[in-house]
Design an enzyme around this catalytic site. Sequence first.
Site, PDB file in Angstrom:
ATOM      1  N   HIS A 157       0.661  -0.848  -0.260  1.00  0.00           N
ATOM      2  CA  HIS A 157       0.013  -0.102  -0.049  1.00  0.00           C
ATOM      3  C   HIS A 157       0.865   0.748  -0.249  1.00  0.00           C
ATOM      4  O   HIS A 157       0.356   2.109  -1.082  1.00  0.00           O
ATOM      5  CB  HIS A 157      -0.972  -0.135   0.905  1.00  0.00           C
ATOM      6  CG  HIS A 157      -1.896  -0.760   1.056  1.00  0.00           C
ATOM      7  ND1 HIS A 157      -3.118  -0.487   1.094  1.00  0.00           N
ATOM      8  CD2 HIS A 157      -1.837  -1.713   0.869  1.00  0.00           C
ATOM      9  CE1 HIS A 157      -4.590  -1.168   0.776  1.00  0.00           C
ATOM     10  NE2 HIS A 157      -3.622  -2.490   0.119  1.00  0.00           N
ATOM     11  N   VAL A 206       1.079   3.683  -3.328  1.00  0.00           N
ATOM     12  CA  VAL A 206       0.584   4.773  -3.892  1.00  0.00           C
ATOM     13  C   VAL A 206       1.423   5.935  -4.668  1.00  0.00           C
ATOM     14  O   VAL A 206       1.178   6.650  -5.476  1.00  0.00           O
ATOM     15  CB  VAL A 206      -0.438   5.284  -2.773  1.00  0.00           C
ATOM     16  CG1 VAL A 206      -0.670   6.654  -2.188  1.00  0.00           C
ATOM     17  CG2 VAL A 206      -1.592   4.415  -2.063  1.00  0.00           C
ATOM     18  N   GLY A 263       4.378   6.381  -4.380  1.00  0.00           N
ATOM     19  CA  GLY A 263       5.962   5.575  -3.879  1.00  0.00           C
ATOM     20  C   GLY A 263       6.322   4.877  -2.250  1.00  0.00           C
ATOM     21  O   GLY A 263       5.858   5.808  -1.393  1.00  0.00           O
ATOM     22  N   ASP A 270      -5.254 -18.882   0.090  1.00  0.00           N
ATOM     23  CA  ASP A 270      -4.923 -20.085   0.156  1.00  0.00           C
ATOM     24  C   ASP A 270      -5.605 -21.836   0.632  1.00  0.00           C
ATOM     25  O   ASP A 270      -5.199 -21.303   1.539  1.00  0.00           O
ATOM     26  CB  ASP A 270      -3.507 -20.345   0.134  1.00  0.00           C
ATOM     27  CG  ASP A 270      -2.861 -21.162  -0.529  1.00  0.00           C
ATOM     28  OD1 ASP A 270      -3.820 -22.100  -1.202  1.00  0.00           O
ATOM     29  OD2 ASP A 270      -1.644 -21.352  -0.201  1.00  0.00           O
TER      30      ASP A 270
END
Length: 374
Positions: free
Chosen positions: A86, A90, A92, A289
């Site tokens: 995140h 956004v 960097g 998973d």
Amino acid sequence: MKISIPSIFLLAVHFSIVCAAWGQGEQDFPTFTTLPLPQTPPFDLLSFDYYHQRCPQLEQIIHKKLEQWIAKDHTIAASLLRLHFHDCFVTGCDGSILLNHEGSERRAEESKTLRGFQVIDDIKAEVEKSCPATVSCTDILTAATRDATVLLGGPYWRVPYGRKDSRTSDEKDAQMLPTGHESVTTLLELFQSKGLNLVDLVVLSGTFCPNSNTLFSCHSLDELTPDGATFVCPGAHTIGRTSCSAIQQRVYQGLNGTWGMPNPPIDARYLDYLQRKCRCAADEYVDLDAATPTTFDSQFYANLERKMGLLSSDQTLYSDSRTSPIVNALIQTPSLFRHQFAVSMVRLANIQILSGPHEAGEIRTNCNFVNSYQ
């Protein structure tokens, strides 16, 4: 699934075409024949030995703290992966996600389910005792993500240091994050805008999660209506979880035809399991998973072959002609995933960094606030 010689040839040609199209150059684009880890940082002002003199005990402090946190809560490792993604995706890799003030990325709707802030604060406080005003919060988050991956059984990679922390953070920037419902074309465009490529997309697909503000009531399938709440999806899809509220579209759209968004095929037995698990418990968690939820491995991709991709964007990786050869290669040779994950994480950590004396960044002494506010 076995990969034929022609398939491998086409895969190699495909990567070469993508490399040229994305303008990365051979030296920056890891091929599946060698998968080399970057030997030098991509920017002149980042260095592997940046803190060797400034803060020689940095990595020891980070590793020790993470061992303590993960011993108490193993899910925090996956959360750090998501937090790092995140931050970098956004504006960097600049630590802007860590700033905690009104209107910041951290306060955005898209960030409400992020975790791991306390871990970074704890590490930062310990680092400040040994090396005051020396190590950026961005570098700490980057290295902590690497160590968290290793402690989960994932690969190790060298982290180049020297990033600075941003002095600004805007909640509107968080809206550029992937939601988990995009088409492969849209995701490719997003990744390209960050200087990443097709292989990075497939390998890093597990580090972002769908953002949703919708929770569905427990009624008949024809009466599912939004109630307004959020979901949790902490971490990479090889080890993370999501809440039932985040997959309502995936689980029920095939039955009631609402929402009008693409819903790739899903295994009938798996669908039945999800519907029974989530029908009356929207805050229930589901493993991303289904086969090896607590192990860092490539089983996530094998699940796609069996039509057991929990998120629509995950399952589409197997059905799309651009990404399916890469998925098949990762299924056939699981060790490729570990190596390429390390390569792609290095590339992710170097998106739009702030470094050097002329960049408008700083070394925060508290990761939650810019220095002038403390």
